[in-house]
Scaffold this motif. Structure first.
Motif, PDB file in Angstrom:
ATOM      1  N   TRP A 114      19.931   4.066  18.145  1.00 43.45           N
ATOM      2  CA  TRP A 114      19.849   5.041  19.142  1.00 43.45           C
ATOM      3  C   TRP A 114      21.043   5.307  19.925  1.00 43.45           C
ATOM      4  CZ3 TRP A 114      16.591   1.369  17.394  1.00 43.45           C
ATOM      5  CH2 TRP A 114      14.966   1.856  17.099  1.00 43.45           C
ATOM      6  N   PHE A 115      21.045   6.547  20.390  1.00 44.60           N
ATOM      7  CA  PHE A 115      22.305   6.947  21.260  1.00 44.60           C
ATOM      8  C   PHE A 115      21.816   7.939  22.288  1.00 44.60           C
ATOM      9  CE2 PHE A 115      22.286   9.770  17.563  1.00 44.60           C
ATOM     10  CZ  PHE A 115      22.455  10.991  18.394  1.00 44.60           C
ATOM     11  N   ARG A 116      22.509   8.320  23.127  1.00 40.17           N
ATOM     12  CA  ARG A 116      22.373   9.396  24.377  1.00 40.17           C
ATOM     13  C   ARG A 116      23.000  10.289  23.996  1.00 40.17           C
ATOM     14  NH1 ARG A 116      18.808   7.108  27.604  1.00 40.17           N
ATOM     15  NH2 ARG A 116      18.678   4.682  27.444  1.00 40.17           N
ATOM     16  N   GLU A 161      23.392   2.470  21.225  1.00 36.35           N
ATOM     17  CA  GLU A 161      22.718   1.563  22.332  1.00 36.35           C
ATOM     18  C   GLU A 161      22.646   0.215  21.505  1.00 36.35           C
ATOM     19  OE1 GLU A 161      20.977   2.783  25.397  1.00 36.35           O
ATOM     20  OE2 GLU A 161      22.754   4.232  25.087  1.00 36.35           O
ATOM     21  N   ASP A 162      22.762  -0.767  22.362  1.00 38.09           N
ATOM     22  CA  ASP A 162      22.283  -2.054  21.965  1.00 38.09           C
ATOM     23  C   ASP A 162      20.623  -2.241  22.362  1.00 38.09           C
ATOM     24  OD1 ASP A 162      24.769  -3.085  21.165  1.00 38.09           O
ATOM     25  OD2 ASP A 162      25.259  -3.485  23.069  1.00 38.09           O
ATOM     26  N   VAL A 163      20.016  -2.409  21.323  1.00 38.92           N
ATOM     27  CA  VAL A 163      18.524  -2.550  21.585  1.00 38.92           C
ATOM     28  C   VAL A 163      18.088  -3.772  21.106  1.00 38.92           C
ATOM     29  CG1 VAL A 163      16.452  -1.608  20.685  1.00 38.92           C
ATOM     30  CG2 VAL A 163      18.170   0.056  21.035  1.00 38.92           C
ATOM     31  N   LEU A 167      17.584  10.642  25.136  1.00 41.06           N
ATOM     32  CA  LEU A 167      17.757   9.295  23.973  1.00 41.06           C
ATOM     33  C   LEU A 167      17.281   9.787  22.594  1.00 41.06           C
ATOM     34  CD1 LEU A 167      18.176   6.547  23.518  1.00 41.06           C
ATOM     35  CD2 LEU A 167      15.895   6.072  23.892  1.00 41.06           C
TER      36      LEU A 167
END
Length: 145
Positions: free
Chosen positions: A129-131, A93-95, A137
């Protein structure tokens, strides 16, 4: 409450459970993308063990909201783990962190989080983070001392 009842939760094992609408799809994701295999399975769930911790995926008609970290792994070399997971097809994820966590954006999938976890002795943590296939999450973290 009697004195015999005090502290029962403090002595209990913690069990993390993640919902999966499609348990077969989730099993493939955890195997192919994360390199994890269940140590036990039932028709409605899979049990995984990582280090001294364990977690379960369970068949659920409900979907994960995926709006907060539901499971994380603390590692010694976050760059190496993120690189390996990317090679396996995991999309990070881009956070963009709020100011309360020190601000900042992910670079290469990793961002530094200021003063986030109590008791670790670290001044910060680096996180990614990734799903999973079910929308849960998940995170990879490395303390910064």
């Amino acid at each position: 409450m009697t004195t015999d009842d005090s502290g029962r939760l403090a002595r209990a094992r913690v069990a993390t459970r993640l919902p999966a609408q499609d348990l077969d799809r989730a099993r493939r994701f955890y195997s192919e993308r994360l390199g994890l295999e269940p140590v036990d399975e039932r028709p409605g769930g899979l049990l995984y063990r990582c280090g001294a911790a364990e977690f379960q995926l369970f068949r659920s008609a409900g979907a994960s909201p995926g709006t907060f970290t539901q499971r994380s792994w603390q590692v010694d070399d976050i760059e190496a783990v993120v690189a390996e997971l990317k090679r396996r097809g995991v999309v990070f994820e881009d956070v963009e962190l709020p100011a309360v966590y020190g601000g900042g954006r992910t670079e290469g999938g990793i961002v530094e989080v200021q003063g986030h976890y109590a008791g670790s002795g670290a001044r910060a943590d680096r996180g990614a983070w990734f799903r999973d296939s079910e929308g849960n999450l998940l995170a990879i973290g490395q303390p910064v001392f």
